[in-house]
Design an enzyme around this catalytic site. Structure first.
Site, PDB file in Angstrom:
ATOM      1  CE  LYS A 200     -28.624 -13.233 -15.633  1.00 13.04           C
ATOM      2  NZ  LYS A 200     -27.774 -12.051 -15.888  1.00 13.04           N
TER       3      LYS A 200
ATOM      4  CG  ASP B  47      -2.007  -1.045   1.136  1.00 14.54           C
ATOM      5  OD1 ASP B  47      -2.169  -1.634   0.055  1.00 14.54           O
ATOM      6  OD2 ASP B  47      -2.684  -1.283   2.157  1.00 14.54           O
TER       7      ASP B  47
ATOM      8  CE  LYS C 256     -35.167 -11.104  -2.246  1.00 11.67           C
ATOM      9  NZ  LYS C 256     -36.221 -10.090  -2.315  1.00 11.67           N
TER      10      LYS C 256
ATOM     11  CB  CYS D  54     -13.093   6.227  35.358  1.00 19.15           C
ATOM     12  SG  CYS D  54     -14.320   7.315  34.597  1.00 19.15           S
TER      13      CYS D  54
ATOM     14  CE  LYS E 267     -33.213  -9.878  -6.051  1.00 20.75           C
ATOM     15  NZ  LYS E 267     -32.844  -8.741  -5.199  1.00 20.75           N
TER      16      LYS E 267
ATOM     17  CB  CYS F 133     -17.665   5.855  33.680  1.00 20.85           C
ATOM     18  SG  CYS F 133     -16.407   5.069  32.635  1.00 20.85           S
TER      19      CYS F 133
END
Length: 667
Positions: free
Chosen positions: A286, A31, A310, A407, A113, A404
């Protein structure tokens, strides 16, 4: 090698690396190396804009602002598919198709799909010229600038024998891990969670700022090809051509010749779909033979030769064991349901998201409740409902905590915000660690070797408490600690040193100011110029920065009113970090006060590049011609209405060459 040759060489090299990484998932360089090449190309194009290619890889980063998305009528309608939910319905579909085909032999092409957003892409001479949403199926919105930022959409097609004109259709999706990461970032910035990947994808594609689209991980999967003047017998050939020309396909398309083989495929992916990095909600079926499709025909809404099967939503019931509370880097407290382990969508689920106190009330959660859990587009599943009929009479309602959990500080809730926060910014361990982890993250300072475990260790050892403490670390302080030998200590220090070259926008983002994401950080850097100017800016100054509303302005001002934050920023400056943008001070203002309208196609560079160039020189780009327009920059096929209006208002019309002459000597 002259600049024009180097730009051409870098452009082709980056196209190859982009295809290998995003389409083939086989990266050929790191990268960092890719970013260095892209930066070199960007610098060369800015210095020599006339040589920028129309499909330059730098277009991937976005930046074009589109106020209105023009409507475009599809060359051929983008029809929806009928749905089926059972084998019986599929068998009925097959019988009808066989009858309409008159007994001719046929096969079926099966594919995923995708649960995404349909997109139509138009190519001329191998170059992407237009991207259009499905819309109502007859016409959609042209979103070309946004589509160019999607790295799996080729800007220039690969291979040979590419037709002069063609149309490609496919689905844009957001992978589940990218969606979860985006929601985590929004949570840290105090923004509400997004609903699901599909809705998020749809909203992203209609963003006015293409830079925002570029920042979100969208993937285009191609599945349809139409070529002017060419007749191909089988759709499966189209799929292979799409892959050969540089498109990403599902890679699992299969041709079958029987219902038994079709059902086997449906069953296979009913199980395997949860292994995928993206969501599918079914399988598309299809007729593979294209000539037969015309014989089989269409209804008013859908083709008779295709149907979607589906799958049922993945949902189970289990018992709520308890609710725990987690504290993020901004102090936001998030409730998480701990569940009796249950198998759901390919994994064992032990936790589920609840989001906030309002959600606990909405669900009316009680300890020990039987809850419905859904895994729909989120890494952490969510509770969708409670079976109150199974609730024990003595069950105690779940209460949101008041202090919290880490803490002990009393929580606060700001009016208009659904979330509770721990205000102990400097003393709450998860906040301290979270801010440093965020500061070191890849999208911020990108400090190699400084992951969560190392940050936790350094904080627990008392070596760091604020981000600027990282730059006081030494070899002597690190060596001998657990996980730190000679090489690991030197590597971490090298990563910290390298972060000093990270540009100002990423430093601002890394500071972790509530509500300040990457885009806002860039706007703040661009308009204020440096960290010192930012720290001194008052509410009104901040409010006038584009995309900075009242809430963000108040948050930024409050951050720099804290003496501890000012001390930290001062230490970062002393450490040698990039606290000046360079963009504001170095920019020429030769076009300040001038407004442009851009229309048509240009031979030297794209409309996006021209807009960026105008804005970098202080000018403005508008979408329509008015009496206040200074110039109409007109390329080939410029809009007749814009040309007529410019002439009627005596607005000067510039060709691309005339525009470049106007700014000659400035860039």
């Amino acid at each position: 090698m002259n600049p024009q040759q180097r730009i051409a060489e870098l452009s082709e090299l980056l196209r190859q690396h982009n295809h290998a990484y995003y389409v083939l998932a086989q990266p050929t360089i790191s990268d960092f190396e890719f970013d260095q090449l892209l930066r070199e190309l960007d610098d060369l194009e800015k210095a020599h804009p006339a040589y920028r290619q129309p499909d330059s890889p730098t277009l991937r980063v976005g930046g074009e602002i589109t106020k209105v998305f023009p409507a475009f009528r599809h060359i051929r309608p983008m029809l929806s598919l009928g749905n089926s939910y059972s084998r019986e319905e599929i068998a009925d579909f097959d019988r009808q198709v066989q009858e309409l085909a008159g007994g001719k032999a046929l096969t079926y092409l099966l594919d995923h799909k995708f649960d995404g957003v349909s997109l139509s892409l138009h190519y001329e001479d191998g170059l992407l010229v237009r991207a259009v949403t499905r819309g109502n199926g007859v016409e959609g919105d042209e979103i070309t600038a946004n589509a160019r930022t999607i790295r799996t959409i080729p800007l220039r097609l690969r291979g040979e024998a590419i037709p002069a004109r063609l149309e490609v259709r496919g689905e844009v999706i957001m992978p589940r891990d990218a969606f979860d990461k985006l929601n985590q970032e929004r949570s840290e910035e105090g923004l509400p969670a997004l609903m699901n990947p599909r809705n998020t994808t749809a909203g992203t594609l209609k963003q006015q700022d293409s830079a925002i689209v570029a920042q979100r991980t969208l993937v285009f999967y191609a599945y349809f090809l139409a070529i002017e003047g060419q007749a191909i017998e089988e759709d499966f050939t189209h799929v292979n051509l799409l892959a050969a020309w540089g498109f990403k396909t599902s890679g699992v398309t299969r041709v079958v010749d029987s219902l038994e083989a079709m059902f086997a495929y449906l069953d296979e992916w009913d199980t395997r779909r949860f292994e995928l990095p993206y969501d599918i909600d079914g399988i598309v079926i299809k007729v593979n033979e294209i000539p037969l499709r015309e014989e089989i025909g269409y209804t008013a809404k859908a083709p008779r030769w295709a149907i979607a099967y589906k799958y049922k939503a993945a949902e189970v019931t289990t018992r709520l064991q308890s609710v725990s509370f987690q504290v993020g880097r901004t102090g936001k407290v998030t409730p998480v349901a701990n569940l009796e382990p249950v198998w759901l969508a390919g994994t064992t689920v032990k936790r589920a998201s609840i989001h906030n106190a309002d959600e606990i009330i909405r669900l009316d959660l009680h300890e020990g409740d039987t809850v419905m859990v859904e895994k729909g587009g989120e890494i952490i599943p969510k509770i969708t409902g409670v079976l109150t009929s199974s609730r024990a009479s003595e069950a105690v309602a779940v209460q949101f905590i008041t202090h919290c959990p880490d803490c002990g500080t009393e929580l606060v809730r700001v009016e208009g915000d659904a979330n509770h926060y721990c205000p102990n910014i400097s003393g709450c361990p998860p906040q301290i660690k979270g801010r440093i982890i965020h500061f070191a993250s890849r999208r911020a300072m990108d400090i190699d070797g400084l992951g969560t475990e190392i940050v936790n260790q350094l904080v627990d050892e008392g070596l760091i408490r604020v981000c600027s403490d990282l730059y006081a670390l030494t070899y002597e302080k690190l060596i001998g600690l657990e996980r730190f030998a000679d090489l690991s200590a030197r590597n971490l220090l090298a990563g910290i040193e390298a972060s000093k070259t990270v540009p100002l926008p990423r430093l601002i983002f890394g500071l972790g100011i509530r509500y300040v994401g990457e885009t806002v950080a860039k706007k703040l850097a661009r308009h204020l110029g440096g960290i010192e100017e930012l720290s001194k800016a008052d509410f009104d100054t901040l409010r006038n920065v584009p995309d900075v509303g009242d809430r963000i302005a108040r948050s930024v001002a409050a951050f720099f009113q804290d003496p501890a934050n000012l001390d930290m920023v001062h230490t970062l400056r002393q450490a040698g970090l990039q606290t000046e943008s360079g963009e504001k001070s170095s920019r020429s203002d030769v076009l300040t006060g001038k407004s442009f309208v851009i229309s048509g196609v240009f031979k030297h560079q794209s409309r996006e590049a021209l807009q960026a160039l105008i804005e970098s020189l202080g000018g403005e780009v508008k979408s329509s011609v008015s009496s206040k327009t200074s110039y109409l920059l007109a390329g080939e096929s410029a809009g007749p209405a814009k040309l007529d209006k410019a002439r009627s208002l005596s607005v000067q019309i510039l060709s691309e060459d005339e525009f470049l002459s106007l700014i000659n000597g400035v860039v």
